[in-house]
Design an enzyme around this catalytic site. Structure first.
Site, PDB file in Angstrom:
ATOM      1  CD  GLU A 237       0.684  18.894 -15.641  1.00 27.18           C
ATOM      2  OE1 GLU A 237      -0.150  19.809 -15.629  1.00 27.18           O
ATOM      3  OE2 GLU A 237       1.906  19.101 -15.531  1.00 27.18           O
TER       4      GLU A 237
ATOM      5  CD  GLU B  86       4.079  21.356 -16.126  1.00 23.42           C
ATOM      6  OE1 GLU B  86       4.825  21.353 -15.116  1.00 23.42           O
ATOM      7  OE2 GLU B  86       2.846  21.505 -16.053  1.00 23.42           O
TER       8      GLU B  86
ATOM      9  CB  ALA C  67       1.104  27.659 -24.955  1.00 22.35           C
TER      10      ALA C  67
ATOM     11  CG  PHE D 297       1.557  25.068 -18.010  1.00 18.78           C
ATOM     12  CD1 PHE D 297       1.320  26.293 -17.393  1.00 18.78           C
ATOM     13  CD2 PHE D 297       0.530  24.141 -18.031  1.00 18.78           C
ATOM     14  CE1 PHE D 297       0.079  26.578 -16.820  1.00 18.78           C
ATOM     15  CE2 PHE D 297      -0.700  24.418 -17.464  1.00 18.78           C
ATOM     16  CZ  PHE D 297      -0.931  25.629 -16.860  1.00 18.78           C
TER      17      PHE D 297
ATOM     18  CG  HIS E  55      -3.215  29.882 -16.881  1.00 15.93           C
ATOM     19  ND1 HIS E  55      -2.700  30.150 -15.641  1.00 15.93           N
ATOM     20  CD2 HIS E  55      -3.626  28.588 -16.823  1.00 15.93           C
ATOM     21  CE1 HIS E  55      -2.820  29.077 -14.863  1.00 15.93           C
ATOM     22  NE2 HIS E  55      -3.367  28.117 -15.567  1.00 15.93           N
TER      23      HIS E  55
HETATM   24  C1  TPP Z   1       3.071  24.440 -14.256  1.00 16.91           C
HETATM   25  C2  TPP Z   1       1.648  24.141 -14.278  1.00 16.91           C
HETATM   26  N1  TPP Z   1       1.225  22.949 -14.744  1.00 16.91           N
HETATM   27  C3  TPP Z   1      -0.083  22.672 -14.786  1.00 16.91           C
HETATM   28  C4  TPP Z   1      -1.008  23.569 -14.375  1.00 16.91           C
HETATM   29  C5  TPP Z   1      -2.500  23.239 -14.460  1.00 16.91           C
HETATM   30  N2  TPP Z   1      -3.021  23.036 -13.110  1.00 16.91           N
HETATM   31  C6  TPP Z   1      -3.615  24.021 -12.417  1.00 16.91           C
HETATM   32  S1  TPP Z   1      -4.008  23.581 -10.871  1.00 16.91           S
HETATM   33  C7  TPP Z   1      -3.382  22.043 -11.106  1.00 16.91           C
HETATM   34  C8  TPP Z   1      -3.426  21.045  -9.997  1.00 16.91           C
HETATM   35  C9  TPP Z   1      -2.680  21.470  -8.821  1.00 16.91           C
HETATM   36  O1  TPP Z   1      -2.828  20.515  -7.818  1.00 16.91           O
HETATM   37  P1  TPP Z   1      -2.387  20.826  -6.333  1.00 16.91           P
HETATM   38  O2  TPP Z   1      -0.998  21.339  -6.324  1.00 16.91           O
HETATM   39  O3  TPP Z   1      -2.672  19.618  -5.543  1.00 16.91           O
HETATM   40  O4  TPP Z   1      -3.321  22.030  -5.895  1.00 16.91           O
HETATM   41  P2  TPP Z   1      -4.908  22.038  -5.707  1.00 16.91           P
HETATM   42  O5  TPP Z   1      -5.500  22.497  -7.000  1.00 16.91           O
HETATM   43  O6  TPP Z   1      -5.346  20.675  -5.335  1.00 16.91           O
HETATM   44  O7  TPP Z   1      -5.148  23.028  -4.634  1.00 16.91           O
HETATM   45  C10 TPP Z   1      -2.882  21.898 -12.389  1.00 16.91           C
HETATM   46  C11 TPP Z   1      -2.299  20.670 -12.919  1.00 16.91           C
HETATM   47  C12 TPP Z   1      -0.536  24.806 -13.916  1.00 16.91           C
HETATM   48  N3  TPP Z   1      -1.375  25.773 -13.535  1.00 16.91           N
HETATM   49  N4  TPP Z   1       0.783  25.059 -13.857  1.00 16.91           N
END
Ligand code: TPP
Ligand code: TPP
Ligand code: MG
Ligand code: MG
Lengths: 325, 327, 325, 327
Positions: free
Chosen positions: A35, A61, A85, A87, A130
């Site tokens: 990602e 994931e 980690a 995740f 996290h």
């Molecule tokens: C399971 C998981 N994978 C990756 C992340 C890292 N991460 C945090 S926010 C995010 C993007 C989320 O996008 P969206 O659902 O569109 O929400 P937005 O931030 O745009 O409000 C990611 C990949 C995470 N927190 N949890």
């Protein structure tokens, strides 16, 4: 022209990026997926490689790790960046039930040359969802090789060794080391071996086994102890599975004392496994109780003052050693 | 893209192989999840593939390698737990994976195959081959998160993957009707922007036709297709499992066995095309193959303690692996 | 009328069904959900309770465990049947990142009175993707209580205690015990305590800690040892987390010798944790090396002859004890 | 089901609260994922709920409790990591969960809230209340397996759940267009047999109207609805994260700030309805509330070592918990 022993000053994170760059240059079957990989250091790779071999994945994931497994079964050598980690639980089915088992279950017909990178994201005020250091989770499963480099050179050399290894490897990087700079070998064929711990400092009174990011603290503790007349041997574990029992047992055979420093939660930690192994195989050389210096059995809080107190420090290691007298 | 005369007979051969293979199992080794009833779906799909195309399967694993053309002896020996088995007796009934025929995994973890098949498609795309990857899965598996996750990835990257559902109406005792927000599995495709097609899974030529079209699409770089083959499981979920409730009626089962037997249906089609003698020859030949496979399996040795260790790692194992319990 | 000490002869699996029945009768907020639950013993519950409180779920492990967490946060006390323990990896995110952490992360605003049942499905010729004994995986995570009953009475009493507990509890049942019959208390308020190990046989020469389904083998081993003049104390661990260190340490303080019998893979096993704990806290009482009798670090094969050889037996325990002399 | 005059002002108040709360964070405590730009989506959804309805949220957690009407001081103190924080300083910026207002989880695990919200809906159904449960999630979260798994379960059991997507077009740096097989998130609903509705997420009354309809449906036992609110994030993914690439244009950002600011848009609507003075009064009042919250947070103590242990378990902990490192 680069010479065999040339080095370049790189941070731990830069060393990881270089390892990926070099392995992607060396072997066109190496791809990188995860990602927002640009955010986690790979942005400069986009200048050299295109979207065929660099894949920004959706937030899926379990599946993108499994896609890595499927690709590994069929000719690629994917590096899957699982970023943080905490995740990894989402992907643990594909890691444990597929990546770790498929070679065995097919009677050796297939191999899984997959690398999964992930980082332990603690001491960073991101709170309990996290900040896990979950390498013990994968230690119980046979079939996975688990690495935890603690220096920039190892971060580079072990990642490269992992890419060239024919089995699934999970690498836990420590974000607390990301910015640590070091002279790192330039030669793209310098690998750090999988399965070998390293004595980082020799000593005769006590063995301190350091897991992952505990190394700087262990080395500083050894200095403090030296001032107090205690000679500590510091072993950098480097590989969590398979465990290099020999190096640890040989050291304890000389020192008779063992401290294991590990930032995972105490119960079921890597420290526990090392303690158990020594208590089973090196008992007669052990003159004092083993001490595990680990995070206690509570979650990581958001509050930064408290969070810091959870993890291994120089002083905690020194105090633990001092209880062994 | 329809099956030519030779390949019609080959399709029939593979269907009969699945049927007789499993009947032999019922007789000799009461283990496993049988594909009896699914023969047309499996074989129709596999006949649309090349030998070098990839396949992933499920716990109901016997039909897939047979459909893909694998040798019978090692499959039988595997179910008997023998060292001559395709997986050396380590994988067993739920995992008949013959890599030589492009099978890369029969996942007993329901839904576990979606990412693997998708990864094989990615691999073909990155390596620039025109291989495709076909993912067999059940109706129950569509409720596993990996279903949507994987299809979505294949859709965005236009991967050459065919998601092929053997919809037999039930997951163990759970009917599609009570476990799916809506029962048309093919209809889920639209949410990911890919084609979704339902087909009569008891008609091998119909199945072949829709899969062949999806394969062509995939090879041309147009991306994945979701196919739902409506089929039926003639026996119990697994012939080891005691099922304490009646979740489908005897009438329903009888109806399918009588009216919807895919082997009988295709035999009738071929006979109508004047090929009865050829069918009989195939049946005899397959009977011999199966008998030989059972004999081979029976006479084969069991795997040894060292096999456990020797099949764990491809690269030289670390010291821990070599020590201790290996003996 | 039933008397306080009345018992009824039940198998381990029947005892589990009874526990569920009694708790569902006692508290209407108790529900049971899982895949094909009738197949896993619950069919008779359908005669008494309807689809509101008995839910056959789709095959969506991570989500239906999470649905259990969400229901537990909002007034129900769900029992989620995760049927076979090898499927727990799929649900480990909801178990670890949500169930185990939510109370802490909300500063104690919410509790998660969830019970997750699952069974270790080994010695059953189902091969590596079905046969894991993955309790060590959850031991490293604080926040989960982990139970592993080894008798029908405990299977009943601990499940009932789990339902009444306000924290998330994961119970590992052992299918090798499913058919074992025993006299089980009838009184619906007899609970087996969470967090207490039990000395099943007293002895003075060696402590055998038995994890989960190892108990019958440990007790038989103790008999064989008795014939050979060795007095073995057998402790049934019962609760994997939190570990009852006191009971173990007290025993080792008397015997000076420790064997841990655990069917999980050796590295990072419960046996490792117990060995480490004793080596840290009871070192001075330990006269011989700790021995872990566990499954070796290979996957479970399909072939039944080999599979059997992986697991703990009476003879392996006896041999391990005999190395301690 | 439209907002009456009082509730229009309350909606505006909550939107301004979110905006000023986060502006205060930018000024005082540069931590977290901001909801600036999402105010109409969040508040429109929450205004359709009762106090006793449940809500789950995401890492972008500040807006949800404010939208649901929570007290501001404990939210601010939480982000400052103080013991007076709503989660005692243990949860922090990604986890502002005020259970008194029905919030049961702000999951920083993307997709983690789907099952929890679904479980809360199940709970309401089993207990026979008419509560509903609303699940906030981002566009990126729809690619997590729990999305389909959970919606499907809500569909088969007709659970009172509203799945509400704050579609801001990006997941960190990843656009919807390159991460979704097709970009209309509402269109995924059909695969599960439930209604899917897209709505302008910058129009608070429009959002309220579609959510109110879904809530009514849910309370009547007709099951879940998927709603996609098209919105925009005005600031960076998180104001701690260094983003080394340009994944959206400055023009795009400027356009949204200028033309599509939900607070400004609603203020204009209310002014047109002759309520400018009321708006100003609300703004002043909120400014005071926020200032007081910052002062409260600043003066509050940090949590203590014992708090770590005291918040782990509800039932008396076992011996291991009490010993050792607790000190
Ligand atoms: C399971 C998981 N994978 C990756 C992340 C890292 N991460 C945090 S926010 C995010 C993007 C989320 O996008 P969206 O659902 O569109 O929400 P937005 O931030 O745009 O409000 C990611 C990949 C995470 N927190 N949890
Ligand atoms: C992850 C997982 N959950 C549950 C099971 C138990 N299980 C085995 S087969 C099966 C039903 C699968 O149904 P379906 O996908 O329709 O395939 P079918 O058996 O009908 O061919 C279940 C629930 C499993 N093997 N893996
Ligand atoms: Mg089925
Ligand atoms: Mg987004």
């Amino acid at each position: 022209m680069t010479l065999a022993n040339d080095t370049v000053r790189l941070s731990y994170l830069q060393a990881i990026v270089e390892a990926q760059r070099e392995e992607m240059r060396r072997d066109e079957n190496v791809i990188l997926m995860g990602e927002d990989i640009a955010v986690y250091g790979a942005q400069s790779l986009f200048e050299e490689f295109d979207g065929t071999r660099l894949r920004n994945t959706p937030i899926s994931e379990n599946s993108f790790v499994g896609v890595g497994v499927g690709a590994a079964l069929t000719g690629l050598r994917p590096i899957v960046d699982l970023t943080i980690a905490s995740f990894c639980y989402l992907a643990s089915d594909q890691l444990i039930n597929q990546a770790a088992k498929l070679r065995f279950m097919t009677g050796g017909q297939l191999s899984v040359p997959l690398v999964v990178r992930t980082s332990t994201f603690y001491n960073n005020r991101t709170a309990a969802q996290h900040a896990d250091r979950p390498y013990p989770l994968f230690m119980n499963t046979p079939g996975l090789k688990i690495l935890a480099p603690a220096t920039a050179s190892d971060a580079k050399g072990m990642l490269k060794a992992a890419v060239r290894d024919d089995d699934p490897v999970v690498i836990f990087e420590d974000i607390n080391l990301w910015n640590k700079k070091e002279d790192v070998p330039v030669d793209p064929d310098v690998l750090a071996p999988i399965g070998k711990a390293l004595v980082r400092r020799e000593g005769s009174d006590v063995t301190i086994v350091s897991v992952a990011g505990c190394l700087p603290h262990a080395l500083k503790a050894a200095e403090v102890l030296a001032e107090r007349g205690i000679s500590a041997e510091v072993i950098d574990l480097r590989t969590i599975a398979p465990l290099d029992s020999e190096t640890i047992l040989n050291s304890v055979a000389r020192t008779g004392r063992l401290i294991v420093a590990d930032n995972s939660h105490k119960v079921g930690s890597v420290a526990s496994e090392i303690a158990a192994m020594v208590c089973e195989e090196g008992f007669d050389t052990l003159r004092r109780p083993v001490r595990r210096v680990t995070a206690p059995q509570v979650h990581v809080p958001y509050n930064g003052t408290l969070e810091k107190q959870l993890f291994v420090t120089r002083d905690k290691i020194v105090s633990a050693v001092e209880t062994l007298d | 893209m329809s099956l030519d005369s030779d390949r019609q007979l080959e399709a029939f051969r593979r269907m009969v192989r699945i049927r007789l293979f499993e009947e032999a199992l019922i007789a000799h080794n009461p283990v496993g999840h049988l594909s009896i009833g699914h023969e047309a779906a499996i074989v129709g799909a596999c006949m649309a593939l090349r030998d070098d195309d990839y396949v992933t399967g499920t716990h109901r694993s016997h039909g897939h390698p047979i459909g893909k053309g694998a040798e019978i002896g090692p499959l039988m020996a595997e179910i008997f737990g023998r060292r001559t088995g395709i997986c050396k007796g380590l994988g067993g009934s739920m995992h008949l994976t013959d890599a030589r025929m492009g099978l890369i995994c029969e996942s007993a973890i329901v839904g576990g195959g979606f990412p693997l098949a998708t990864g094989a498609g990615l691999s073909a795309q990155v390596r620039g081959t025109d291989q495709v990857s076909l993912c067999f899965f059940g109706d129950g598996a569509t409720n596993q998160g990996t279903f949507g996750e994987s299809i979505n990835m294949a859709a965005i990257w236009k991967l050459p993957v065919i998601y092929f559902c053997e919809n037999n109406g039930y997951a163990v005792t759970t009917p599609v009707a009570t476990s799916h927000g809506q029962p048309d599995i093919a209809r889920r495709a639209d949410g990911f922007g890919i084609p979704g097609v339902a087909v009569d899974g008891q008609d091998v030529e119909a199945v072949h036709a829709v899969v062949a079209q999806a394969v062509a699409r995939a090879r041309q770089g147009e991306g994945p297709t979701l196919i739902e083959a409506r089929t039926y499981r003639f026996d119990e979920h697994s012939n080891r499992l005691a099922i304490p409730i009646e979740y489908r009626s005897q009438d329903e089962i009888e109806y399918h066995r009588r009216e919807r037997d895919p082997v009988a249906l295709y035999r009738a089609v071929l006979c109508e095309r004047g090929r009865q003698q050829e069918c009989e020859a195939v049946e005899n030949e397959v009977r011999e193959t199966i008998d030989a496979a059972v004999a081979f399996a029976r006479e084969s040795p069991e795997p040894e303690w060292a096999d456990l260790w020797d099949n764990m790692y491809a690269s030289p194992p670390g010291p821990e692996h070599a020590r201790g319990d290996r003996k």
